[in-house]
Design an enzyme around this catalytic site. Structure first.
Site, PDB file in Angstrom:
ATOM      1  N   GLY A 291     -72.917  -6.435 105.517  1.00 54.02           N
ATOM      2  CA  GLY A 291     -72.080  -7.330 106.343  1.00 54.02           C
ATOM      3  C   GLY A 291     -70.890  -6.104 106.845  1.00 54.02           C
TER       4      GLY A 291
ATOM      5  N   ARG B 204     -82.045   0.806 100.723  1.00 48.73           N
ATOM      6  CA  ARG B 204     -81.212   1.226  99.651  1.00 48.73           C
ATOM      7  C   ARG B 204     -82.565   2.232  99.033  1.00 48.73           C
ATOM      8  NH1 ARG B 204     -77.495  -1.271  96.528  1.00 48.73           N
ATOM      9  NH2 ARG B 204     -76.078  -2.292  97.885  1.00 48.73           N
TER      10      ARG B 204
ATOM     11  N   SER C  68     -65.604  -2.183 102.770  1.00 52.30           N
ATOM     12  CA  SER C  68     -66.712  -1.500 101.947  1.00 52.30           C
ATOM     13  C   SER C  68     -66.699  -0.072 102.379  1.00 52.30           C
ATOM     14  CB  SER C  68     -68.048  -2.266 102.058  1.00 52.30           C
ATOM     15  OG  SER C  68     -68.572  -1.529 103.399  1.00 52.30           O
ATOM     16  N   CYS C  69     -67.526   0.695 101.325  1.00 55.28           N
ATOM     17  CA  CYS C  69     -67.768   2.207 101.479  1.00 55.28           C
ATOM     18  C   CYS C  69     -68.169   2.389 102.637  1.00 55.28           C
ATOM     19  CB  CYS C  69     -68.461   2.726 100.335  1.00 55.28           C
ATOM     20  SG  CYS C  69     -70.091   1.878 100.010  1.00 55.28           S
TER      21      CYS C  69
ATOM     22  N   ARG D  44     -67.875   2.118  88.296  1.00 53.40           N
ATOM     23  CA  ARG D  44     -67.847   3.167  89.155  1.00 53.40           C
ATOM     24  C   ARG D  44     -66.754   3.610  89.894  1.00 53.40           C
ATOM     25  NH1 ARG D  44     -70.066   6.588  87.198  1.00 53.40           N
ATOM     26  NH2 ARG D  44     -70.354   7.907  89.181  1.00 53.40           N
TER      27      ARG D  44
END
Length: 335
Positions: A211, A233, A150-151, A12
């Site tokens: 995290g 999620r 991270s995003c 992705r």
């Protein structure tokens, strides 16, 4: 001179980094490596995207090359990064997006293979982490391997920076309501490290660890130990949202907090931090290149020092855009 890059891992993020990079005149994508994807399959996967739509240009495969709008990109299928011919191909920078080689030891293999620098598109346990708009000015050219975090950290950190710089953060908790990612299961299956994570992604809200909040302490040292968080999620394919609840050091009204964020979004954080007063939902942010879009209408204030702030992000496209921005910053600083 063009910044010559290679992408390791054509998932992705790898594919979207390529999409973003093709739109930058100062970047030349030389090669892609993925042991599981041959050139013809790479062409298919790049051309058709269930989330972001079909690529508007021409995409074909020719021999060992992926050809996009007439531009040839070498496709390698090496499992070990040390065997990828980055040096012979003229690649200076590698975007490490497999999610496997996230530590210095693994990423070093790209350097051994001839690359000059590596940007890891995931949090790293030991590589220095940088978030564009927050601490990229701390980058020094001697650093060969870095992480783009991270995003979720990219969404949270700019917001936390503005709030902390203006009002001070005593402590805070973050929840990210996060879209499905590739590590999840289509039906219930084994997931030994995270039992809940093995449950059907499309039919459950799944509590998970992250995290991302603690990582903010690495890019904003002043907030180290003051933030932690979790993830929920949810069954959406893309776009996520951060819920940041903080105790402030300095009392403020919700309007004052929102105005400080708006001011930053129009000034030093323009292009990274967005701001909206519209009645938006998640799909409204598909394809957004921002790291974080503050939702003025969604937040709530309980008292002048206790507030909940909401910020959206396209966890695929926004993050991939920042990877390319960080690459350009590193190349400029290293020139």
């Amino acid at each position: 001179m063009a910044i010559k890059i290679g992408i390791n891992g054509f998932g992705r993020i790898g594919r979207l980094v390529l999409r973003v990079a093709l739109g930058r005149k100062d970047i030349e994508v030389v090669a892609v490596n993925d042991p599981f994807i041959a050139p013809d399959y790479a062409a298919y996967m790049f051309k058709y995207d269930s989330t972001h739509g079909r690529y508007k240009g021409e995409v074909t495969a020719s021999g060992d090359d992926l050809v996009i709008d007439g531009h040839k990109i070498k496709v390698f299928q090496e499992r070990d990064p040390a065997n990828i011919p980055w040096g012979k191909s003229g690649v200076d920078y590698v975007i490490e997006s497999t999610g496997v080689f996230t530590k210095l030891e693994g990423a070093q293999k790209h350097i051994d293979a001839g690359a000059k620098k590596v940007i890891i598109t995931a949090p790293s346990a030991d590589a220095p982490m940088f978030v564009v708009g927050v601490n990229e000015d701390k980058y020094t050219p001697d650093l060969k391997i870095i992480s783009n975090a991270s995003c979720t950290t990219n969404c949270l950190a700019p917001l936390a920076k503005v709030v902390n710089d203006t009002f001070g953060i005593e402590e805070g908790l973050m929840t990210t309501v996060h879209s499905i990612t590739a590590t999840q299961k289509t039906v219930d299956g084994p997931s030994h490290k995270d039992w809940r994570g093995g449950r059907t992604a499309s039919g459950n809200i799944i509590p998970s660890s992250t995290g991302a909040a603690k990582a903010v302490g690495k890019v904003i040292p002043e907030l180290n130990g003051k933030l932690t968080g979790m993830s929920l999620r949810v069954p959406t394919t893309d776009v996520s949202v951060v819920d940041l609840t903080v105790r402030l050091k300095k009392a403020a009204s919700y309007e004052e907090i929102a105005q400080a964020i708006k001011k930053a979004s129009e000034g030093p954080l323009k292009g990274v931090l967005g701001y909206t007063e519209d009645a938006v939902v998640s799909t409204d942010f598909l394809g957004s290149s921002y790291s974080s879009i503050f939702d003025e209408k969604a937040g709530i204030l309980l008292s002048p020092t206790f507030v909940k702030l909401i910020s959206w992000y396209d966890n695929e496209y926004g993050y991939s855009t920042r990877v390319v921005d960080l690459l350009e910053h590193v190349a400029k600083a290293s020139a």
